[in-house]
Write an enzyme that holds these catalytic residues in place. Structure first.
Site, PDB file in Angstrom:
ATOM      1  N   GLU A 194      29.047 -31.278 -14.376  1.00 19.01           N
ATOM      2  CA  GLU A 194      28.417 -32.382 -15.119  1.00 19.01           C
ATOM      3  C   GLU A 194      28.634 -32.199 -16.617  1.00 19.01           C
ATOM      4  O   GLU A 194      28.475 -31.105 -17.148  1.00 19.01           O
ATOM      5  CB  GLU A 194      26.913 -32.360 -14.796  1.00 19.01           C
ATOM      6  CG  GLU A 194      26.108 -33.397 -15.547  1.00 19.01           C
ATOM      7  CD  GLU A 194      24.622 -33.332 -15.229  1.00 19.01           C
ATOM      8  OE1 GLU A 194      24.258 -32.606 -14.277  1.00 19.01           O
ATOM      9  OE2 GLU A 194      23.843 -33.989 -15.925  1.00 19.01           O
ATOM     10  N   LYS A 208      25.803 -41.811 -14.102  1.00 18.88           N
ATOM     11  CA  LYS A 208      24.555 -41.421 -13.440  1.00 18.88           C
ATOM     12  C   LYS A 208      23.576 -42.587 -13.463  1.00 18.88           C
ATOM     13  O   LYS A 208      23.302 -43.172 -14.508  1.00 18.88           O
ATOM     14  CB  LYS A 208      23.964 -40.199 -14.153  1.00 18.88           C
ATOM     15  CG  LYS A 208      22.829 -39.529 -13.391  1.00 18.88           C
ATOM     16  CD  LYS A 208      22.335 -38.261 -14.123  1.00 18.88           C
ATOM     17  CE  LYS A 208      21.221 -37.577 -13.331  1.00 18.88           C
ATOM     18  NZ  LYS A 208      20.692 -36.397 -14.070  1.00 18.88           N
ATOM     19  N   CYS A 220      24.012 -34.228 -10.290  1.00 16.09           N
ATOM     20  CA  CYS A 220      22.738 -33.518 -10.397  1.00 16.09           C
ATOM     21  C   CYS A 220      21.676 -34.146  -9.499  1.00 16.09           C
ATOM     22  O   CYS A 220      21.882 -34.316  -8.302  1.00 16.09           O
ATOM     23  CB  CYS A 220      22.307 -33.492 -11.865  1.00 16.09           C
ATOM     24  SG  CYS A 220      20.914 -32.402 -12.224  1.00 16.09           S
TER      25      CYS A 220
END
Lengths: 330, 330, 330, 330, 330, 330
Positions: free
Chosen positions: D48, D130, D164
Site C-alpha cells: 500500500e 481505496k 488494507c
C-alpha cells in the site's frame, strides 16, 4: 515544491471607464496593461463592461429617458473579433500578460455583458457572456449560454470568471469549480456608486461575502475587481451635485487567498491597481481541509449537470450556405 | 401584506455545551427553550452537536490519545428517538416553539453529526446528518445521505439547515434553496476557540461570508449559531492555561436578512440568545432583484441532481423481523 | 457505561454427540445446559448437528454403503416442535439461559442442517437452516432459505449464527452483520477428525481464519464451537483402529472478541466447556476504527439484497386444511 | 492439464518505502521489479502507498502538527499518468512482468490511496482507489468509487486487489470474487510498526485471518504484501529511540493458496521478496468443495449489487474543453 | 423404527358395479368392506363411480339414444349425506377401516364424479369431485373445485386421491404431493372394456405409467383401482355379443411402492381384492434420493398456486335465510 | 393435413461416451450426427452428459477416492461457447440437422449437467442446466435456473427437454408443457449399469413410466435416450470383473407417441440409433381427449408460477469490464 506549485503575480485594475467611448476605453485598457506589466503582472484583470462603461442610467432613468444612452452604448459596444479586440490583443502580447476585460459585446442586434480573455500572445482564448442580466440590465443585454462556462488554461493555473450577481448563482460558480478552477475573476461594476438604488448600501458587503466565500468554498484565488465612476460620467448622466442619485467613486476590489484571507486591498472608491503574488501551494494547503470537487464532494447525493453547448436558434440540416449561383454567370 | 407574508420571532442560542454529558445537555437545552419561549420565540435554534458537545480533542489529540474521549462521546450520543429526544420534544411542546438542535447521533455502531427538528407539538419533523464530516471529524462521524436535505414545513415558512463547513458545498446549499427555503439554520461549533488549528483565525470571517452569501444569493433568512467553550470543557480537555491550544469562548452568531444585512448580532465568545423578528415580506422584496430558483436561474444551462433516497447497505425482500416465537412450551 | 453496554457470560460446549441417538443427545444437551448455567452462563452454544451427531459416513462411504446410516439419521432427526425440542426448552427455562443447538431437523421427507435458538423461558425463538450443504452433505440435507437469516433479540444483544462452511459465504455473513449482529454463533462439526478427507488438515486453520475475520470485520463477538468424536462413534462407523480414516477427538473451539482477539480457548480434540464474559463495550471501542454497516460501508457502491421470504413450493389460496368431518353419522 | 490451468511465478515485495520521496520511491520500485524479474516473476506486487510511503504521522500527530508532512505527501503523490508512472511502466515492460504498486495518487486537490496495475508491456491496465480510508486516513485521502472494483485480465488469470482494511468489507471482497477473481493482491502498510496505535498488536493476526479467509472463501490465490519502516522514516517522523510510538520493521507478508495454506512466508519485520509458483489447478481442486460464485452461492437468497459507475460531481453536456483560440490575431 | 414409520394393510377392490342401482351398489360396497376387514385391511378402496357404476353409454351412444340411461343415473346418484352414505359409514365403523369409494354424486340438478372418504368411525372425512370430466363425460358430470384437493389425515399417513385422467394433470397430482401425501388413491373405470373407443387399447399402459410415475416422482404409495364390467352391464347397454363395442372384464389394479415397484397385482379383467402391507419406512428410504417437495424442489424457480376455496356462484352479503315469519303465527 | 402438421424424422442415439475425454467425445458426437443425417434425421438427440461421460464414480467412491476423477471431469468439461461446441455446431450445419446433446458444462469454477441445443445452421439455440442434481451428483454439479426451461422453436415444432430425474419434477415438466411443448427430449445416463446402487434395478421401469406418462399427460412426442457403458469405462473405474458394482451396457431408449405408444425401441444395453418419423397430427388427435394446457386445465384452481429469470449472484450497475488501458507509454 516550486516545481509542483507555480507562483504568479496578478493585477486587479480598479478604474473608471471612459463612458460610452469605445476607442478611449481601448486606449485606457492598453495603457493600464502596459503599466501592470511593468510591475511584473502576468495576469491583468479589468472590471465588468469596462469598455465602454457600465450603463448606469438603466437604474436612474426610465426606458424612454434612457434611450439616447442606449443608442450610444449600442454604437460603442465591441464586436468580437474586431479592431478593438485586435488592439487589446496586441497590448497583451507586448506585455507578455494574460488579460481579462469586461466589455459590452455586440453580436448582430443584441448586446451581451461579456468577459473576454486574451492569452499572452494576444489571442482571444475565452469569452463568457453573463448568463442572467440583473433586473433592469435585461433591457440592454441578452443572456449568454453555457459555452462561456469553460475554463482557460494558463501556465499558472486554470482560470475562470463570472460577472457581478452571477456570483449568487451557486450552480454557475460550482460549474467553474468542478472543472478545477484555480484563479477566479470576479468582475463587477461600481455598485455602491449608484446610490439611487436601495441595494447600493449593501453592495460592498455582498461583494465581499461572495468573493471570500467562493475562494474558501472552492479553494481558489479570487481576483475581485470593480470599477469606479469618474466626474465626467456622473456629469454625462446628469447627476452632478446629486450624490443621492449617483456619486463619484464606488467599487470594492481585492485579491483573496483560497483560505478566504485578503492578500491585497480592499480598495474602495478610487482608481488603483492591486497586485499580489499567488502561490498555488496555498491551494494545496487548504485542500487538506476541503476539496469541493474531491474529498469534500458527495457525487452520490449531489451532482451538477452543465450544458456547455452553444444555444443556436436555428439548426441547419444540410449546408445553410447558398448553393446559388451553381455556375458562373459570366 | 400581513396575510401573505408571516412574521415570526426567532432565537439563536449561542451557548456552551455540557461537555460529553448527554443528560446535562438535554437539561440545558430544555431550560433555554423555555427561556427563549418566554421572550416570544417561535423557533429556537441551537449550535452543532450541542448535545453532548463538539469533539474538540480530534483536532488536538492523536486517535490513540483521543480514544477515551471517543468512548464518552459514543456513550453520550443521542439515539433517535429516545428518552433524550422525548424530553426535548416535551420542552418544545411546552414552549409552543419549533426547535432545531445539533446532536451527536448514534445509530448502531456509527455516530452522525445531526441537526434534529422538532415542531411545536414536540414531534420530530426533520433530521439532517452532515454529508461530509470535515477533516479529522471523519474519525468520529459517518456520512449522512440525501434524505436529510428535505425542508421542514412550518406555519412561518420553509425551514432548512446545514452544519458548519457544509456551507462550502454550493450544491448542498442550492439543494435546499431549490426547494424554496425561506429560513436557513446554519449550525457551527466554536471554531475560533480551537486555537491549535491554523484555520481558527479565519473561522469567524468564513462563517460570516458563508452566512451572508447564502442569505443574499438564495433570498432567505439565515439563523447562524455557534457555540462557545466553557472553562470546564477546556479543563476536561487538559488545556487549562494553554490558550494557544484551546481557549474559552469562541463562536460567531447572527441573524441575517435575505439582503445579507445583519438583523441581530454578531455575538462572539460569550453565551447569549439573539432574537429577531423575521418579516417574510423581506424575501419578496429581494426577489425583485434576484430569485435564485426562478427568474435568476438558467435551467437550460445549469441543473442540480439531488438523490434524496436513503442509502441502505442491505435491501430486504420480505420482513427481516423474526417471526419467532411461534409456539409456547407450557 | 454499564447502562449502555451489557455484559454477559457465555458458554461454548465442545463435546461429542451421542451418535445417531436423538434421545441420548437430548439428555446430554440438557445435562450440559445445566452444568453451564451452574457456572453463570446466560447463553449456551452447542456444535453443528449435535443432535443426533454429524453424518461422518458421507465422507467415508458411498451412497449405497452409507444408506443404513442415513435411515438411522432420518429416524433420529428432530422435528420442530416435538417432544425433543420441548425437553431442551424446559432445560433452557430451568437454567435461565438462552440455548443455541445444532440439530439434524426433519421436515416431511427432507432433513436440514439446522441451528435452533431457545430463549431463557424455553421458547423457540429462531431457526436457521444451512443454506448450502457442503459437497457430499447435499446427499443428506436440503437447502435452507433466507428466513433463517434473521437475528434473535436477547437482553444482552443481537444474536445470529451460521453453520460450518457457510462462513465462507461473505454475503451470508454480511446479511447477519447488516442487521446489527453483536454475538455470532459459528457452529461446526469436528472436521479435523475426518482424516480421510484431504481438507481435514487445514480445517482448524480455516475455522480460525473465518471466525476471527468475522469478529473483526463486522465488530461482533464470535462463539466458535466444534464437536469432537468419541470412541463409540468411531467404532460405529467401522473405523476403530484406522485413524487414517476417522480419528477420535477433533474440533477447534474458541470465544473471540470484536477485535479478533481470543478470549477463551482455543480448545482442541477433547470435551470442554469454554466460558467468557462478553463486555459489549468492546464493540463500541472497535466501531471507532470500523463499523461495517455504518461509517465503513459504501451503500452507494455496494449493496446487499437479502430475500428473507420463506420459499414455498405451494401457495394455498384458502385453507389447505380439511374441513371434514362436517357431520357425525350417529 | 497444463493446457487448462496456467502456472505463474509471482513475487511479493516486502520493503520499506523511501519516505515522502516520489523519485526515490520510483527508483526503488523499478530496481525491485528488475530483481524479481531476474528470479522469473511474471507478477510483482508492492505494498500500500509504497510511493511515497504510508502517512504514519496521521496516527501519531494532530492535524495541525502533521500538516507539514501532509504538504510533502501532496507534493510527492503520483499523478496518473505522469513521468513517474511512465518510468514504472518502462520497468514493467523491460522485466516482462505485470506490476501492482500502491501509490498515494493526486487527482486535482484530492489524494487517493490507490493500487495501480501495469501489464507486461508497461501500460496502465487498472486502478483501484481505496473505497473507505480507515479512521484518520480520511484526513489525507478521499474515497474511491466502484470503477476500481473491476478485475484485470492477465495471461495467467483474473487479477484483483484491495487495500488494507478494505479486506473487512465483505461486499467489496465479494464484488471481486463475483467476477471470477483468481489472484488477489492484498496490499497493506506496516501496521504493526505503528506501536502508538492500540490495534497494532493484533494487526498481523487480523491480516492473516483476512488473507487466508479470502483465499479459502473465494478459492483464489492471495498475495499479501505489507511494507516495513526503515530507520530513516522513524527518524523523519521524530520517533528515533521511541519504539513505543513507532518502531523500525513491521509488516506481515505471505503468498497463500486457494486452500488457505501458506505457500511462501510469512515474512515479518524485514525487507524480503517472497516468491511462489501459482498452479491454477489448485483453484479447480478447491472448487470441488466450494465455488463461492457458483455451486456454493444462493442467488435466490443473497445478491450483491455493485455500482461500477465512476462518480462524477459534474456531468457535461457538450464538451467542457475550451474551443478557444478560434482565431489568430496575426 | 416402528415408532416413527407406521405400517398398514390396505385393500384395493377390483369389482363390477351393480349397474345404475344405488341400493345394490351400497349393499355390495358394505359387503366387500366387511370382507376386506376380515383380512385385516385398515383402508379399503373402491373404483371410480362404483355407485351406481360408470356411464359407459356416453362413449357408445349418442346424446339422444343415451338419455334414458342418464335419467337412471340421475335417479341413482348419491346425495351427500344421505341414507346411502350413512350405510357405508356404518360399514366402515363396523369394519374399523377407512373407506374410499367412487360415487356419482348428485347436488341439486348437477351430478359429479366424486371420491368419498370415510374414517373408521364412519364419518365422512373427505370429498373430491373430479376437476375435469374427460371428453364426453362432460355431458353427465359437472366440474369440481379445489376444495376437493385437500388430504385426509389418518393414523397411518396422509391420504389423497384422484380420478382417472386427472392423473394426467401434473399440477393436480403435485397439489396433493405438496401437502405431504403418503398414500394415494388412483380410482379409474374399466377403460379397457370399452373397446369401441380407440384409446381403450392403451388404457392399461397409461394407467400403469401414471400410477408408477406418481409413486416414484412423489415418493408415496399408490393404490390403483379399476372396476370391471359384468355380463349384466354389457347386456343392459345392449352390447351382448358385440365385444368390439363393450366387453366383459377390463380394469388394471395394483398397489405400488414409493420406489415404483408393484407390491400387489396387477390384477386384470376379473374381480379381486388386492392386499398389501404398506411400510411407511419405504418412503423415508426413497426420500434419500428424492423428496419432490423438499430437497428435490426448486421453489425459487417453480411454484404451484392452489386455490382450495369452494367456488360459489352466489356470495351473500347479510344472511340469505329468510327472516319471515319473524314471529310465530301460532 | 400435411400443411398444418409437419412430419420429421428423428434419431435417438443410445451410445457409450468416451469416458472423461472431451475431444474423443466431440469426435464421436460429430460422427454419429453425420450417420443419423445419412438416414434422414432432422433432429439427433444424445444422452445426458454424453461429453465427457457420466461421473459414475460418485455412486461408487467416496469424495476423497473420487477426487482424481473429478479433476479429469473438470478439465474435460465443456465451456459454452468453445472450440468443442463450435465443432458440434459445424457438424449440425453439415448434417442439416438440429442436435441436442448432454454435456458436463464448465462455467467458472462450477460444472453443470447441461443439455445443449444446436439448430441446423450450427448455432447454439438453447441451453438447459439440470435444476436439481440427484443425490451425490450434487458433489460435482451446480444447480441450473429457470432460464433453461424455455422451449426451442424449430420448423417441425416446439422442442423442450429435461435431464434424468428432473422428469420426477411434475412442475418442471409442466413448465415445458405450459409453453406448448411438442417434442420432448428425455436425456438420462445408463442408470441400470450402476449396479452398486440399489435403485439400478428399477431404473428402466421408472424411465419408461416417466417417459410414457409425459407423452400422454402432455400430448407430446418423447425422445427418450440413455447411454450405455463400454468396457473401457468400467476398467477405468476399476470395476473390471465386478459386475455387482458397475457393469457394461445399460440404458433404455425409445421414441414415444403422444398417446404413450412406443414408436421405436425400446433399446437396451447396446449401442444403437433409433429412428422414427413423428407426425405432429398425432398430437391433434390426442388433444381431442385431453389438452393439458387447454380444455383439460383448471387455471382457476391450479396455476404454475415459473421464474425464467437467470439468477445472478452479482448485479452490475455500469459496466464491469475494465476500461483500461487508457494510455500507451510509448
Amino acid at each position: 515544491m516550486g516545481d509542483v506549485f507555480p507562483k504568479v503575480k496578478v493585477a486587479a485594475v480598479h478604474a473608471a471607464a471612459p463612458f460610452l467611448d469605445r476607442d478611449a476605453g481601448v486606449d485606457k485598457t492598453c495603457r493600464l496593461i502596459g503599466e501592470a506589466a511593468q510591475e511584473g503582472a502576468r495576469l491583468v484583470v479589468f472590471p465588468e463592461t469596462f469598455i465602454p462603461g457600465y450603463p448606469v442610467w438603466i437604474w436612474t432613468h426610465t426606458p424612454a429617458t434612457g434611450s439616447p444612452y442606449f443608442l450610444r452604448l449600442f454604437a460603442n459596444s465591441v464586436t468580437v473579433p474586431s479592431e478593438a479586440t485586435d488592439r487589446i490583443g496586441a497590448a497583451a502580447r507586448a506585455a507578455g500578460a494574460f488579460v481579462v476585460v469586461g466589455i459590452s459585446e455586440r453580436d448582430g442586434g443584441t448586446l451581451y455583458n461579456t468577459l473576454l480573455y486574451f492569452d499572452d500572445s494576444g489571442r482571444i482564448v475565452g469569452k463568457h457572456r453573463k448568463l442572467v442580466p440583473t433586473c433592469v440590465e435585461r433591457t440592454v443585454w441578452g443572456q449568454g449560454d453555457g459555452s462561456g462556462l469553460k475554463l482557460v488554461e494558463t501556465p499558472f493555473g486554470k482560470l475562470g470568471g463570472l460577472i457581478c450577481w452571477e456570483h449568487s448563482m451557486d450552480l454557475a460558480r460550482y460549474a467553474l469549480a468542478s472543472q478545477g478552477e484555480q484563479i477566479h475573476v470576479a468582475a463587477w461594476p461600481a455598485g455602491s456608486a449608484v446610490t439611487h438604488d436601495p441595494s447600493s448600501g449593501v453592495f460592498d458587503d455582498l461583494t465581499e461575502a461572495a468573493a471570500r466565500h467562493h475562494a474558501a468554498a472552492n479553494q481558489c484565488f479570487v481576483i475581485n475587481v470593480q470599477s469606479c465612476l469618474d466626474a465626467e460620467t456622473v456629469r454625462d448622466l446628469g447627476f452632478e451635485g446629486r450624490p443621492e442619485m449617483v456619486r463619484e467613486g464606488g467599487g470594492w476590489s481585492a485579491i483573496i487567498a483560497p483560505t478566504g484571507q485578503i492578500l491585497a486591498g480592499p480598495n474602495r472608491d478610487k482608481e488603483a491597481i492591486l497586485y499580489a503574488e499567488l502561490d498555488l501551494a496555498m491551494i494545496a494547503q487548504f485542500k487538506y481541509v476541503s476539496d469541493s470537487i474531491g474529498h469534500y464532494a458527495r457525487p452520490d447525493v449531489l451532482q451538477l449537470v452543465v450544458n456547455f453547448e452553444p444555444q443556436e436558434i436555428m439548426v441547419a440540416r444540410g449546408s445553410p450556405n447558398s448553393d446559388y449561383p451553381v455556375e458562373d454567370p459570366e
